[in-house]
Design an enzyme around this catalytic site. Structure first.
Site, PDB file in Angstrom:
ATOM      1  N   ASP A 272      30.823  30.945  30.086  1.00 25.91           N
ATOM      2  CA  ASP A 272      30.800  31.185  31.532  1.00 25.91           C
ATOM      3  C   ASP A 272      29.467  31.779  31.968  1.00 25.91           C
ATOM      4  O   ASP A 272      28.941  31.451  33.032  1.00 25.91           O
ATOM      5  CB  ASP A 272      31.953  32.117  31.930  1.00 25.91           C
ATOM      6  CG  ASP A 272      33.300  31.601  31.457  1.00 25.91           C
ATOM      7  OD1 ASP A 272      33.512  30.379  31.501  1.00 25.91           O
ATOM      8  OD2 ASP A 272      34.136  32.423  31.026  1.00 25.91           O
TER       9      ASP A 272
ATOM     10  N   HIS B 144      38.698  33.984  30.999  1.00 26.87           N
ATOM     11  CA  HIS B 144      37.998  32.772  30.567  1.00 26.87           C
ATOM     12  C   HIS B 144      38.772  31.517  30.960  1.00 26.87           C
ATOM     13  O   HIS B 144      38.931  30.595  30.167  1.00 26.87           O
ATOM     14  CB  HIS B 144      37.779  32.831  29.054  1.00 26.87           C
ATOM     15  CG  HIS B 144      36.914  31.732  28.516  1.00 26.87           C
ATOM     16  ND1 HIS B 144      35.661  31.436  29.025  1.00 26.87           N
ATOM     17  CD2 HIS B 144      37.116  30.847  27.507  1.00 26.87           C
ATOM     18  CE1 HIS B 144      35.150  30.427  28.348  1.00 26.87           C
ATOM     19  NE2 HIS B 144      35.998  30.032  27.430  1.00 26.87           N
TER      20      HIS B 144
END
Length: 344
Positions: A193, A220
């Site tokens: 990310d 996530h």
């Protein structure tokens, strides 16, 4: 034709690299794989990749073979490890590569390891529900973590297997049950990310991504991924439209090869921390008191004991505060799902 003792040892050493250990090597080999070290190989850490033959595992194995901080690299999977091991072991870098195939060899793969990286699991296939995927991957993570608890309880664990928001709590429960749980050493890898955020923000700003640092907190998956665009370095401001566009793009991308790149970038940070380097700070999904949730992704300082310091979120703007509440609501359910699975 007779060979000298030294020649025999060289032949055995070459054989040990050509053929996966514990698969085709005889017990009476004059040089066991466990003692096989490339001449001149640099001192470093012993790293195991569990799920090394998969779509993330293979490029991850290659990238870790290049890492100068790795002296021994163990590749484990339930299929195809011999071929992957042969390919990776031929690379002319210092790390010695050993392959391990199937559940009976899991303990050998883990013994004495400093860092365990877990990309193991299956991708979602047509007709498979999210619950189907969760149950399969959760079971795999539980089995692997039971092996870690037994064979290398002091190792730092980088958990990549999805859904990370649930698999990290599962791993924590396994380690608690075994009496080996150290919350500082269990790290859910959310680096993908961050990598993606740095790249997308750099595109908008017209900068090199390597010069951009975007904190990404929460979890996530989907809305749990919260890029803090108000805290981007170098400091900059975004319009509401840019903020919404970037946040949505960061939350909804995904490729295996980029995941492998991100995984090795995070693993390298962990190894630098284990070596004692100062100021190693990355985002990770860890046991946390930053929010009321038991696990949360935020910036952590990595050191010899793992995540030695967990940083607070800092000042958030209104958009981020709303996003944080959405993230926490989704995260709470995912964390509980993992804990419930582990108690079955």
């Amino acid at each position: 034709m007779e060979f000298s003792s030294e020649a025999n040892q060289r032949i055995a050493r070459i054989s040990a690299h050509l053929y996966p250990p514990n698969l085709q090597m005889e017990e009476n080999s004059c040089l066991r794989q466990a003692k096989c070290r490339a001449k001149g190989g640099a001192a470093g850490f012993k790293v195991a990749i569990l799920g090394a033959a998969g779509g993330i595992g293979q490029p991850l194995a290659m990238l870790m073979k290049i890492n100068p901080l790795v002296s021994v690299l163990h590749l484990y999977d339930v299929v195809n490890t011999p071929g992957v091991t042969a390919d990776i072991s031929h690379m002319d870098t210092g790390a010695v590569v050993r392959g391990f195939l199937g559940q009976p060899q899991l303990e050998n793969a883990l013994t004495g390891v400093d860092l365990v990286i877990i990309p193991a699991g299956v991708p979602r296939k047509p007709g498979m529900t999210r619950d189907d995927l969760f149950n399969i991957n959760a079971g795999i993570v539980r089995t692997l973590c039971e092996g870690i608890a037994k064979c290398c309880p002091n190792a730092t664990v980088n958990l990549i297997s999805n859904p990370v928001n649930s698999t990290v709590p599962i791993a924590a429960e396994v380690f608690k049950k075994a009496g080996t749980y150290d919350p500082k050493k269990l790290l859910g890898v959310t680096m993908l990310d961050v990598v993606r955020a740095n790249t997308f923000v750099a595109e908008v700003l017209g900068l090199d991504p390597r010069d951009v640092d975007v904190p990404v907190v929460g979890g996530h998956a989907g809305v749990t991924i919260l890029p803090l665009l108000s805290q981007v370095k170098p400091p900059c401001s975004f319009t509401q439209e840019e903020t919404e566009y970037l946040t949505n793009r960061i939350q909804n991308g995904g490729t295996e090869v980029v995941e492998a790149y991100a995984a090795v970038k995070f693993a390298d940070a962990c190894l630098r921390g284990l070596r004692g380097d100062a100021g190693v700070v990355e985002c990770a999904f860890v046991a946390s008191q930053v929010t009321e949730l038991p696990f949360f992704a935020s910036k952590v300082r990595l050191g010899r004991q793992g995540a030695e310091e967990i940083f607070q979120l800092g000042p958030l703007n209104e958009y981020e505060r709303i996003g944080l509440e959405k993230a926490k609501k989704e995260l709470a359910g995912s964390i509980q799902k993992g804990i419930s699975f582990s108690k079955k």
